[in-house]
Design a protein around this motif. Sequence first.
Motif, mmCIF file in Angstrom:
data_model
loop_
_atom_site.group_PDB
_atom_site.id
_atom_site.type_symbol
_atom_site.label_atom_id
_atom_site.label_comp_id
_atom_site.label_asym_id
_atom_site.label_seq_id
_atom_site.Cartn_x
_atom_site.Cartn_y
_atom_site.Cartn_z
ATOM 1 N N LEU A 1 8.268 5.051 -4.303
ATOM 2 C CA LEU A 1 8.251 5.080 -5.751
ATOM 3 C C LEU A 1 8.402 6.512 -6.269
ATOM 4 O O LEU A 1 7.739 7.428 -5.774
ATOM 5 N N VAL A 2 9.266 6.692 -7.263
ATOM 6 C CA VAL A 2 9.462 7.989 -7.907
ATOM 7 C C VAL A 2 8.958 7.882 -9.344
ATOM 8 O O VAL A 2 9.234 6.903 -10.035
ATOM 9 N N LEU A 3 8.220 8.897 -9.781
ATOM 10 C CA LEU A 3 7.745 8.973 -11.164
ATOM 11 C C LEU A 3 8.496 10.102 -11.863
ATOM 12 O O LEU A 3 8.446 11.249 -11.427
ATOM 13 N N VAL A 4 9.207 9.770 -12.933
ATOM 14 C CA VAL A 4 9.969 10.737 -13.714
ATOM 15 C C VAL A 4 9.192 11.041 -14.988
ATOM 16 O O VAL A 4 8.910 10.138 -15.769
ATOM 17 N N VAL A 5 8.846 12.320 -15.181
ATOM 18 C CA VAL A 5 8.087 12.739 -16.354
ATOM 19 C C VAL A 5 8.970 13.673 -17.169
ATOM 20 O O VAL A 5 9.189 14.827 -16.806
ATOM 21 N N GLU A 6 9.509 13.154 -18.260
ATOM 22 C CA GLU A 6 10.470 13.880 -19.094
ATOM 23 C C GLU A 6 10.237 13.474 -20.539
ATOM 24 O O GLU A 6 10.279 12.282 -20.856
ATOM 25 N N PRO A 7 9.980 14.439 -21.442
ATOM 26 C CA PRO A 7 9.675 14.080 -22.828
ATOM 27 C C PRO A 7 10.870 13.568 -23.625
ATOM 28 O O PRO A 7 10.698 12.759 -24.525
ATOM 29 N N ASP A 8 12.074 13.999 -23.294
ATOM 30 C CA ASP A 8 13.255 13.584 -24.038
ATOM 31 C C ASP A 8 13.756 12.242 -23.509
ATOM 32 O O ASP A 8 14.128 12.135 -22.334
ATOM 33 N N PRO A 9 13.781 11.200 -24.349
ATOM 34 C CA PRO A 9 14.167 9.868 -23.883
ATOM 35 C C PRO A 9 15.576 9.813 -23.276
ATOM 36 O O PRO A 9 15.802 9.134 -22.275
ATOM 37 N N GLU A 10 16.529 10.531 -23.870
ATOM 38 C CA GLU A 10 17.896 10.512 -23.342
ATOM 39 C C GLU A 10 17.984 11.207 -21.991
ATOM 40 O O GLU A 10 18.643 10.710 -21.072
ATOM 41 N N SER A 11 17.317 12.336 -21.849
ATOM 42 C CA SER A 11 17.315 13.050 -20.565
ATOM 43 C C SER A 11 16.607 12.223 -19.500
ATOM 44 O O SER A 11 17.040 12.168 -18.344
ATOM 45 N N ARG A 12 15.505 11.577 -19.885
ATOM 46 C CA ARG A 12 14.750 10.741 -18.947
ATOM 47 C C ARG A 12 15.613 9.575 -18.475
ATOM 48 O O ARG A 12 15.677 9.281 -17.280
ATOM 49 N N ALA A 13 16.309 8.928 -19.405
ATOM 50 C CA ALA A 13 17.167 7.791 -19.049
ATOM 51 C C ALA A 13 18.307 8.243 -18.129
ATOM 52 O O ALA A 13 18.646 7.545 -17.164
ATOM 53 N N ALA A 14 18.898 9.397 -18.400
ATOM 54 C CA ALA A 14 19.984 9.908 -17.558
ATOM 55 C C ALA A 14 19.479 10.217 -16.152
ATOM 56 O O ALA A 14 20.158 9.929 -15.159
ATOM 57 N N LEU A 15 18.290 10.791 -16.062
ATOM 58 C CA LEU A 15 17.720 11.119 -14.753
ATOM 59 C C LEU A 15 17.394 9.845 -13.964
ATOM 60 O O LEU A 15 17.705 9.745 -12.772
ATOM 61 N N VAL A 16 16.815 8.881 -14.623
ATOM 62 C CA VAL A 16 16.497 7.601 -13.971
ATOM 63 C C VAL A 16 17.782 6.927 -13.491
ATOM 64 O O VAL A 16 17.852 6.437 -12.361
ATOM 65 N N ARG A 17 18.800 6.934 -14.336
ATOM 66 C CA ARG A 17 20.089 6.338 -13.972
ATOM 67 C C ARG A 17 20.677 7.035 -12.735
ATOM 68 O O ARG A 17 21.149 6.382 -11.804
ATOM 69 N N ALA A 18 20.603 8.372 -12.706
ATOM 70 C CA ALA A 18 21.120 9.136 -11.560
ATOM 71 C C ALA A 18 20.353 8.796 -10.285
ATOM 72 O O ALA A 18 20.949 8.646 -9.212
ATOM 73 N N LEU A 19 19.037 8.643 -10.388
ATOM 74 C CA LEU A 19 18.228 8.311 -9.214
ATOM 75 C C LEU A 19 18.580 6.929 -8.667
ATOM 76 O O LEU A 19 18.697 6.744 -7.458
ATOM 77 N N VAL A 20 18.773 5.980 -9.560
ATOM 78 C CA VAL A 20 19.147 4.622 -9.138
ATOM 79 C C VAL A 20 20.532 4.641 -8.490
ATOM 80 O O VAL A 20 20.751 4.005 -7.461
ATOM 81 N N GLU A 21 21.465 5.398 -9.073
ATOM 82 C CA GLU A 21 22.810 5.501 -8.496
ATOM 83 C C GLU A 21 22.789 6.167 -7.127
ATOM 84 O O GLU A 21 23.653 5.903 -6.299
ATOM 85 N N LEU A 22 21.798 7.021 -6.873
ATOM 86 C CA LEU A 22 21.668 7.652 -5.566
ATOM 87 C C LEU A 22 21.067 6.704 -4.527
ATOM 88 O O LEU A 22 21.019 7.024 -3.349
ATOM 89 N N GLY A 23 20.574 5.563 -4.987
ATOM 90 C CA GLY A 23 20.053 4.572 -4.057
ATOM 91 C C GLY A 23 18.545 4.472 -3.996
ATOM 92 O O GLY A 23 18.012 3.742 -3.166
ATOM 93 N N LEU A 24 17.847 5.198 -4.861
ATOM 94 C CA LEU A 24 16.392 5.097 -4.878
ATOM 95 C C LEU A 24 15.977 3.849 -5.652
ATOM 96 O O LEU A 24 16.689 3.406 -6.547
#
Length: 160
Positions: free
Chosen positions: A26-49
């Motif tokens: 499990l990865v926990l992403v802590v980012e205050p900006d909703p757009e940046s957080r969504a982009a980071l989560v999307r990138a992590l999922v695309e990497l296979g996590l």
Amino acid sequence: MSMTAPRKLTRVMDGLFARFDYTGLLVLVVEPDPESRAALVRALVELGLPQPREAATSAEALAQAAELEPALVICDKQLEGPDGTDGLELLFRIRADSTTLPPNVPVLLLAGEAGSPGVMEAKRLAVDGFLVKPVPAKRLEARINAVMMRRFPERVDWGR
């Protein structure tokens, strides 16, 4: 969103082809900006996590961390919340309070620039890595791979 099997991230170390299995971590992403957080989560999922958990403030992060015990925390240094806790304070709490998380949980800190204030403090607090935003997917993959291979060597298949 298609439901495919998670990819296994790979890394070449000392001329050997290594493969790391992220299944179930499990990865926990802590980012205050909703757009940046969504982009980071999307990138992590695309990497296979597996689908990461998300938090906008350190209070949310600590509450989720206590409940979920993530294998990796990716945190923005510039958190701003009602409790006044920034990313460095969250890192301090993670490292000092073993009731919330294991003190050796890997933490990657996101910063706006490489020479930003607090880098030395983060190193003193044993941050596992820095990433300068915006984070290219290949750099994100390489940093996560390196950190997780150090933390979970039993999940590395060296292809021998």
